[in-house]
Scaffold this motif. Structure first.
Motif, PDB file in Angstrom:
ATOM      1  N   GLY A 136     -18.852  13.527  53.073  1.00 34.19           N
ATOM      2  CA  GLY A 136     -19.574  13.351  54.465  1.00 34.19           C
ATOM      3  C   GLY A 136     -18.630  13.851  55.474  1.00 34.19           C
ATOM      4  N   GLY A 137     -17.726  14.728  55.086  1.00 38.25           N
ATOM      5  CA  GLY A 137     -16.886  15.513  56.165  1.00 38.25           C
ATOM      6  C   GLY A 137     -15.501  15.232  56.173  1.00 38.25           C
ATOM      7  N   LEU A 138     -15.013  14.224  55.305  1.00 33.68           N
ATOM      8  CA  LEU A 138     -13.739  13.684  55.208  1.00 33.68           C
ATOM      9  C   LEU A 138     -12.798  14.623  54.387  1.00 33.68           C
ATOM     10  N   LEU A 139     -13.407  15.584  53.643  1.00 30.87           N
ATOM     11  CA  LEU A 139     -12.696  16.400  52.866  1.00 30.87           C
ATOM     12  C   LEU A 139     -13.428  17.849  53.149  1.00 30.87           C
ATOM     13  N   GLU A 140     -12.454  19.069  53.103  1.00 26.40           N
ATOM     14  CA  GLU A 140     -12.917  20.498  53.176  1.00 26.40           C
ATOM     15  C   GLU A 140     -12.335  21.263  52.057  1.00 26.40           C
ATOM     16  N   ALA A 141     -12.820  22.379  52.038  1.00 30.42           N
ATOM     17  CA  ALA A 141     -12.246  23.270  50.764  1.00 30.42           C
ATOM     18  C   ALA A 141     -11.206  23.922  51.219  1.00 30.42           C
ATOM     19  N   PHE A 142     -10.347  23.994  50.239  1.00 37.27           N
ATOM     20  CA  PHE A 142      -9.135  25.031  50.521  1.00 37.27           C
ATOM     21  C   PHE A 142      -8.743  25.733  49.453  1.00 37.27           C
ATOM     22  N   GLN A 143      -8.682  27.333  49.715  1.00 39.03           N
ATOM     23  CA  GLN A 143      -8.471  27.936  48.586  1.00 39.03           C
ATOM     24  C   GLN A 143      -7.212  28.830  48.893  1.00 39.03           C
ATOM     25  N   ASP A 144      -6.141  29.162  47.850  1.00 34.73           N
ATOM     26  CA  ASP A 144      -5.159  29.942  48.113  1.00 34.73           C
ATOM     27  C   ASP A 144      -5.042  31.068  47.268  1.00 34.73           C
ATOM     28  N   GLY A 145      -5.377  32.340  47.710  1.00 35.22           N
ATOM     29  CA  GLY A 145      -5.280  33.427  46.887  1.00 35.22           C
ATOM     30  C   GLY A 145      -4.141  33.885  46.197  1.00 35.22           C
TER      31      GLY A 145
ATOM     32  N   GLY B 298      -6.440   0.821  49.714  1.00 36.82           N
ATOM     33  CA  GLY B 298      -7.889   0.637  49.583  1.00 36.82           C
ATOM     34  C   GLY B 298      -8.420   1.815  50.573  1.00 36.82           C
ATOM     35  N   LYS B 299      -8.114   2.099  51.349  1.00 33.26           N
ATOM     36  CA  LYS B 299      -8.708   2.899  52.440  1.00 33.26           C
ATOM     37  C   LYS B 299      -8.709   4.585  51.945  1.00 33.26           C
ATOM     38  N   ARG B 300      -7.667   4.743  51.115  1.00 30.65           N
ATOM     39  CA  ARG B 300      -7.390   6.115  50.612  1.00 30.65           C
ATOM     40  C   ARG B 300      -7.681   6.284  49.114  1.00 30.65           C
ATOM     41  N   ALA B 301      -7.761   5.399  48.288  1.00 33.43           N
ATOM     42  CA  ALA B 301      -7.964   5.462  47.068  1.00 33.43           C
ATOM     43  C   ALA B 301      -8.914   6.657  46.668  1.00 33.43           C
ATOM     44  N   GLU B 302     -10.434   6.328  47.172  1.00 31.41           N
ATOM     45  CA  GLU B 302     -11.453   7.337  46.773  1.00 31.41           C
ATOM     46  C   GLU B 302     -11.173   8.652  47.224  1.00 31.41           C
ATOM     47  N   LEU B 303     -10.500   8.798  48.248  1.00 31.81           N
ATOM     48  CA  LEU B 303     -10.437  10.039  49.206  1.00 31.81           C
ATOM     49  C   LEU B 303      -9.266  11.010  48.100  1.00 31.81           C
ATOM     50  N   TYR B 304      -8.181  10.171  47.483  1.00 32.67           N
ATOM     51  CA  TYR B 304      -7.189  10.633  46.783  1.00 32.67           C
ATOM     52  C   TYR B 304      -7.666  11.057  45.448  1.00 32.67           C
ATOM     53  N   GLU B 305      -8.367  10.323  44.937  1.00 33.14           N
ATOM     54  CA  GLU B 305      -9.229  10.292  43.655  1.00 33.14           C
ATOM     55  C   GLU B 305      -9.884  11.732  43.392  1.00 33.14           C
ATOM     56  N   ASN B 306     -10.797  11.995  44.732  1.00 38.78           N
ATOM     57  CA  ASN B 306     -11.604  13.113  44.881  1.00 38.78           C
ATOM     58  C   ASN B 306     -10.562  14.292  44.903  1.00 38.78           C
ATOM     59  N   VAL B 307      -9.699  14.259  45.796  1.00 35.83           N
ATOM     60  CA  VAL B 307      -8.844  15.271  45.971  1.00 35.83           C
ATOM     61  C   VAL B 307      -7.946  15.631  44.405  1.00 35.83           C
ATOM     62  N   MET B 308      -7.808  14.881  43.675  1.00 39.26           N
ATOM     63  CA  MET B 308      -7.165  15.270  42.423  1.00 39.26           C
ATOM     64  C   MET B 308      -8.112  15.822  41.560  1.00 39.26           C
ATOM     65  N   GLY B 309      -9.430  15.373  41.674  1.00 43.03           N
ATOM     66  CA  GLY B 309     -10.405  15.843  40.869  1.00 43.03           C
ATOM     67  C   GLY B 309     -10.984  17.372  41.153  1.00 43.03           C
ATOM     68  N   SER B 310     -10.530  17.499  42.368  1.00 44.81           N
ATOM     69  CA  SER B 310     -11.062  18.876  42.786  1.00 44.81           C
ATOM     70  C   SER B 310     -10.010  20.045  42.673  1.00 44.81           C
ATOM     71  N   PHE B 311      -8.782  19.541  42.192  1.00 42.66           N
ATOM     72  CA  PHE B 311      -7.637  20.711  42.238  1.00 42.66           C
ATOM     73  C   PHE B 311      -7.802  21.608  40.881  1.00 42.66           C
ATOM     74  N   ILE B 312      -7.886  22.856  40.909  1.00 43.99           N
ATOM     75  CA  ILE B 312      -7.851  23.538  39.818  1.00 43.99           C
ATOM     76  C   ILE B 312      -6.955  24.651  40.218  1.00 43.99           C
ATOM     77  N   PRO B 313      -5.950  25.176  39.245  1.00 43.49           N
ATOM     78  CA  PRO B 313      -5.212  26.278  39.507  1.00 43.49           C
ATOM     79  C   PRO B 313      -5.831  27.734  39.000  1.00 43.49           C
ATOM     80  N   LYS B 314      -6.744  27.899  39.562  1.00 46.62           N
ATOM     81  CA  LYS B 314      -7.410  29.226  39.173  1.00 46.62           C
ATOM     82  C   LYS B 314      -8.511  29.261  40.121  1.00 46.62           C
ATOM     83  N   LEU B 315      -8.741  30.466  40.537  1.00 49.96           N
ATOM     84  CA  LEU B 315      -9.974  31.028  41.304  1.00 49.96           C
ATOM     85  C   LEU B 315     -11.137  31.255  40.902  1.00 49.96           C
ATOM     86  N   ALA B 316     -11.330  31.476  39.446  1.00 53.63           N
ATOM     87  CA  ALA B 316     -12.509  31.590  39.054  1.00 53.63           C
ATOM     88  C   ALA B 316     -12.359  31.279  37.425  1.00 53.63           C
TER      89      ALA B 316
END
Length: 215
Positions: free
Chosen positions: A67-76, A197-215
């Protein structure tokens, strides 16, 4: 709070020396990553470590914006993708500490850090360290922390180890490790225990979003 240093894992995975027994080498590899010790492990030893259960079911990468708490980040240049907290301050590079850090604008103890180091081409997966639960228990012992959970997942062909710690200094933390394209990557997310308790879900989604490749 003790900070995980990916350089220790680099030493454990990529250095070369005389041969050790399999059990001694596995133990020293875990101790090196857990305690930041410059323990030397031969690449030839890693190749003969016992095989563990293979994770062969893919988990999709998390892409929710909450809902806007997270935003996409990409580092080429670094070839990484991740969802990060919207509005947090971003810092680049502190030698020996991290590659990139995001920090809450109000509470500086709430932060997310990514770090990386090269490994030898023969090291292709984080399971070279051993079984995820054993690695987590050793990390917890070295960090004066309680291991809450130790899990593994396979996303886009990359195996991730993720650990949750309750550290005795009042910090709660997620730590995730993987090896991809010749580098070992670590990402950690921390907050005070009373704020977890206020950060757990946000942090879990951050972890699950990380991938060290662009494609």
């Amino acid at each position: 709070m003790k900070i995980f240093n990916a350089a220790a894992l680099l030493v454990a995975l990529s250095a070369s020396t005389s041969a050790f027994s399999v059990e001694q080498s596995r133990r020293q590899a875990i101790q090196a990553v857990a305690g930041g010790m410059a323990t030397v492990i031969a690449p030839s030893v890693i190749s003969v470590l016992p095989a563990y259960a293979v994770v062969d079911e893919e988990t999709p990468r998390v892409v929710t914006r909450m809902g806007g708490l997270l935003e996409a980040f990409q580092d080429g240049p670094r070839s990484i993708r991740i969802m990060v907290p919207s509005g947090w301050n971003k810092f680049d590079g502190e030698v020996g500490a991290y590659d990139i850090k995001w920090q809450d604008v109000v509470d500086k103890t709430e932060n997310i850090k990514i770090s990386s180091n090269p490994v030898k081409s023969s090291t292709v997966s984080i399971d070279a360290l051993g079984e995820v639960q054993a690695v987590g228990e050793s990390l917890a012992a070295k960090r004066d922390a309680k291991l809450i959970a130790a899990t593994e997942r396979l996303t886009d062909g990359v195996l991730f180890y993720k650990f949750e710690f309750a550290i005795n200094d009042g910090t709660h933390q997620l730590l995730q490790l993987c090896v991809c394209k010749g580098k070992v990557w670590s990402i950690d997310a921390s907050a005070k225990e009373k704020r977890w308790g206020k950060r757990a879900e946000l942090y879990e989604n951050v972890m699950g979003s990380f991938i060290p490749k662009l494609a």
